[in-house]
Write a protein that holds these residues in place. Structure first.
Motif, PDB file in Angstrom:
ATOM      1  N   PHE A 156     -26.794  -0.633  26.907  1.00 29.85           N
ATOM      2  CA  PHE A 156     -25.425  -0.603  26.405  1.00 29.85           C
ATOM      3  C   PHE A 156     -24.519   0.177  27.356  1.00 29.85           C
ATOM      4  O   PHE A 156     -24.682   1.382  27.511  1.00 29.85           O
ATOM      5  CB  PHE A 156     -25.395   0.053  25.021  1.00 29.85           C
ATOM      6  CG  PHE A 156     -26.183  -0.700  23.985  1.00 29.85           C
ATOM      7  CD1 PHE A 156     -25.532  -1.482  23.053  1.00 29.85           C
ATOM      8  CD2 PHE A 156     -27.565  -0.621  23.942  1.00 29.85           C
ATOM      9  CE1 PHE A 156     -26.251  -2.181  22.088  1.00 29.85           C
ATOM     10  CE2 PHE A 156     -28.298  -1.314  22.989  1.00 29.85           C
ATOM     11  CZ  PHE A 156     -27.641  -2.100  22.063  1.00 29.85           C
ATOM     12  N   ASP A 157     -23.593  -0.517  27.966  1.00 34.50           N
ATOM     13  CA  ASP A 157     -22.598   0.081  28.851  1.00 34.50           C
ATOM     14  C   ASP A 157     -21.407   0.484  27.968  1.00 34.50           C
ATOM     15  O   ASP A 157     -20.961  -0.309  27.141  1.00 34.50           O
ATOM     16  CB  ASP A 157     -22.224  -0.991  29.876  1.00 34.50           C
ATOM     17  CG  ASP A 157     -21.062  -0.664  30.770  1.00 34.50           C
ATOM     18  OD1 ASP A 157     -20.252   0.231  30.443  1.00 34.50           O
ATOM     19  OD2 ASP A 157     -20.933  -1.329  31.798  1.00 34.50           O
ATOM     20  N   ILE A 158     -20.909   1.686  28.130  1.00 38.05           N
ATOM     21  CA  ILE A 158     -19.850   2.193  27.239  1.00 38.05           C
ATOM     22  C   ILE A 158     -18.433   1.861  27.701  1.00 38.05           C
ATOM     23  O   ILE A 158     -17.461   2.366  27.149  1.00 38.05           O
ATOM     24  CB  ILE A 158     -19.979   3.716  27.019  1.00 38.05           C
ATOM     25  CG1 ILE A 158     -19.790   4.478  28.328  1.00 38.05           C
ATOM     26  CG2 ILE A 158     -21.309   4.041  26.349  1.00 38.05           C
ATOM     27  CD1 ILE A 158     -19.658   5.983  28.164  1.00 38.05           C
ATOM     28  N   ALA A 169     -21.094   3.637  16.176  1.00 38.36           N
ATOM     29  CA  ALA A 169     -22.014   2.541  15.835  1.00 38.36           C
ATOM     30  C   ALA A 169     -23.077   2.377  16.914  1.00 38.36           C
ATOM     31  O   ALA A 169     -24.266   2.241  16.615  1.00 38.36           O
ATOM     32  CB  ALA A 169     -21.235   1.243  15.641  1.00 38.36           C
ATOM     33  N   MET A 170     -22.655   2.395  18.162  1.00 37.64           N
ATOM     34  CA  MET A 170     -23.600   2.214  19.261  1.00 37.64           C
ATOM     35  C   MET A 170     -24.601   3.359  19.317  1.00 37.64           C
ATOM     36  O   MET A 170     -25.805   3.140  19.472  1.00 37.64           O
ATOM     37  CB  MET A 170     -22.845   2.087  20.584  1.00 37.64           C
ATOM     38  CG  MET A 170     -23.701   1.663  21.762  1.00 37.64           C
ATOM     39  SD  MET A 170     -24.298   2.990  22.852  1.00 37.64           S
ATOM     40  CE  MET A 170     -22.916   4.044  23.083  1.00 37.64           C
ATOM     41  N   LEU A 171     -24.122   4.606  19.165  1.00 36.11           N
ATOM     42  CA  LEU A 171     -25.032   5.758  19.218  1.00 36.11           C
ATOM     43  C   LEU A 171     -26.032   5.748  18.067  1.00 36.11           C
ATOM     44  O   LEU A 171     -27.159   6.229  18.208  1.00 36.11           O
ATOM     45  CB  LEU A 171     -24.240   7.062  19.217  1.00 36.11           C
ATOM     46  CG  LEU A 171     -23.480   7.371  20.506  1.00 36.11           C
ATOM     47  CD1 LEU A 171     -22.564   8.576  20.315  1.00 36.11           C
ATOM     48  CD2 LEU A 171     -24.440   7.594  21.667  1.00 36.11           C
ATOM     49  N   LYS A 172     -25.642   5.211  16.941  1.00 37.26           N
ATOM     50  CA  LYS A 172     -26.541   5.116  15.788  1.00 37.26           C
ATOM     51  C   LYS A 172     -27.606   4.038  16.008  1.00 37.26           C
ATOM     52  O   LYS A 172     -28.695   4.113  15.459  1.00 37.26           O
ATOM     53  CB  LYS A 172     -25.716   4.791  14.541  1.00 37.26           C
ATOM     54  CG  LYS A 172     -26.399   5.016  13.248  1.00 37.26           C
ATOM     55  CD  LYS A 172     -26.430   6.471  12.929  1.00 37.26           C
ATOM     56  CE  LYS A 172     -26.881   6.671  11.503  1.00 37.26           C
ATOM     57  NZ  LYS A 172     -27.142   8.049  11.212  1.00 37.26           N
ATOM     58  N   PHE A 173     -27.284   3.042  16.836  1.00 35.84           N
ATOM     59  CA  PHE A 173     -28.173   1.896  17.007  1.00 35.84           C
ATOM     60  C   PHE A 173     -28.984   1.923  18.307  1.00 35.84           C
ATOM     61  O   PHE A 173     -30.175   1.631  18.307  1.00 35.84           O
ATOM     62  CB  PHE A 173     -27.359   0.596  16.949  1.00 35.84           C
ATOM     63  CG  PHE A 173     -28.216  -0.624  17.026  1.00 35.84           C
ATOM     64  CD1 PHE A 173     -28.965  -1.032  15.932  1.00 35.84           C
ATOM     65  CD2 PHE A 173     -28.305  -1.346  18.193  1.00 35.84           C
ATOM     66  CE1 PHE A 173     -29.788  -2.143  16.014  1.00 35.84           C
ATOM     67  CE2 PHE A 173     -29.119  -2.467  18.279  1.00 35.84           C
ATOM     68  CZ  PHE A 173     -29.860  -2.863  17.182  1.00 35.84           C
ATOM     69  N   SER A 202     -16.264  12.877  22.540  1.00 36.20           N
ATOM     70  CA  SER A 202     -17.323  11.984  22.034  1.00 36.20           C
ATOM     71  C   SER A 202     -18.560  12.715  21.523  1.00 36.20           C
ATOM     72  O   SER A 202     -19.349  12.136  20.795  1.00 36.20           O
ATOM     73  CB  SER A 202     -17.747  11.031  23.144  1.00 36.20           C
ATOM     74  OG  SER A 202     -18.450  11.743  24.152  1.00 36.20           O
ATOM     75  N   GLY A 203     -18.761  13.946  21.934  1.00 34.29           N
ATOM     76  CA  GLY A 203     -19.974  14.659  21.544  1.00 34.29           C
ATOM     77  C   GLY A 203     -21.166  14.355  22.443  1.00 34.29           C
ATOM     78  O   GLY A 203     -22.262  14.844  22.188  1.00 34.29           O
ATOM     79  N   LEU A 204     -20.964  13.557  23.470  1.00 31.22           N
ATOM     80  CA  LEU A 204     -22.062  13.264  24.394  1.00 31.22           C
ATOM     81  C   LEU A 204     -22.273  14.423  25.346  1.00 31.22           C
ATOM     82  O   LEU A 204     -21.346  15.090  25.725  1.00 31.22           O
ATOM     83  CB  LEU A 204     -21.762  11.994  25.204  1.00 31.22           C
ATOM     84  CG  LEU A 204     -21.753  10.703  24.409  1.00 31.22           C
ATOM     85  CD1 LEU A 204     -21.307   9.542  25.280  1.00 31.22           C
ATOM     86  CD2 LEU A 204     -23.134  10.420  23.847  1.00 31.22           C
TER      87      LEU A 204
END
Length: 168
Positions: free
Chosen positions: A122-124, A135-139, A166-168
């Motif tokens: 997954f490219d952000i 959604a992406m981080l959850k999946f 973002s919290g990343l």
């Protein structure tokens, strides 16, 4: 490659079987970018095709590869999808619940629909806003998250300006 071939064929179509066989033989890394297919252009008057259809076409391509057995049959191909997966992470539960329940299709998901869809990288790019990123981080598995910006069609800032929050 693009999410569709501009003739209403998505990557899970049997037409692309020779390509997948060769990519698998080469242990290829494939970057897939969305393009609005002929089926879905100008559906909403006054709404750009790129406002929402890009993310939906990413999902169409992902489900095409899932149901066509590409993810299962060609394990040596690593596929990168942009924009934090488009709508696919949000719709993953619906995709799981609506997946075809026949022997051929079930053979493509030995560990379940989620496990197959989580094979994507997954490219952000242009999708670090709180909602798609959540959604992406959850999946997505953390090892499958990649940085990209969608530059030059999209300013780099549309991706990087959101990262500090973002919290990343």
């Amino acid at each position: 490659f693009y999410t569709n071939d501009n003739h209403n064929r998505w990557p899970g179509d049997p037409y692309f079987e020779p390509m997948w066989k060769e990519l698998n033989r080469r242990n290829a890394i494939v970057y897939m970018h969305p393009w609005v297919g002929p089926c879905c252009r100008d559906l909403n008057v006054g709404v750009s095709n790129f406002m929402s259809e890009i993310d939906f076409d990413t999902t169409r391509a992902c489900t095409s590869m899932l149901a066509g057995g590409v993810l299962h049959n060609y394990p040596n191909v690593r596929i990168i999808i942009p924009h934090s997966g488009g709508t696919m992470p949000v719709l993953a539960g619906r995709i799981k619940d609506r997946y075809q329940n026949d022997p051929q299709h079930l053979s493509y998901i030995p560990n379940g629909v989620y496990a197959e869809l989580q094979k994507f990288y997954f490219d952000i790019a242009h999708a670090t806003f709180p909602m798609p990123l959540a959604a992406m981080l959850k999946f997505a598995p953390p090892t499958h998250i990649l940085f990209g910006t969608d530059y030059s069609p999209e300013p780099i800032e549309s991706t990087v300006n959101e990262l500090p929050k973002s919290g990343l």
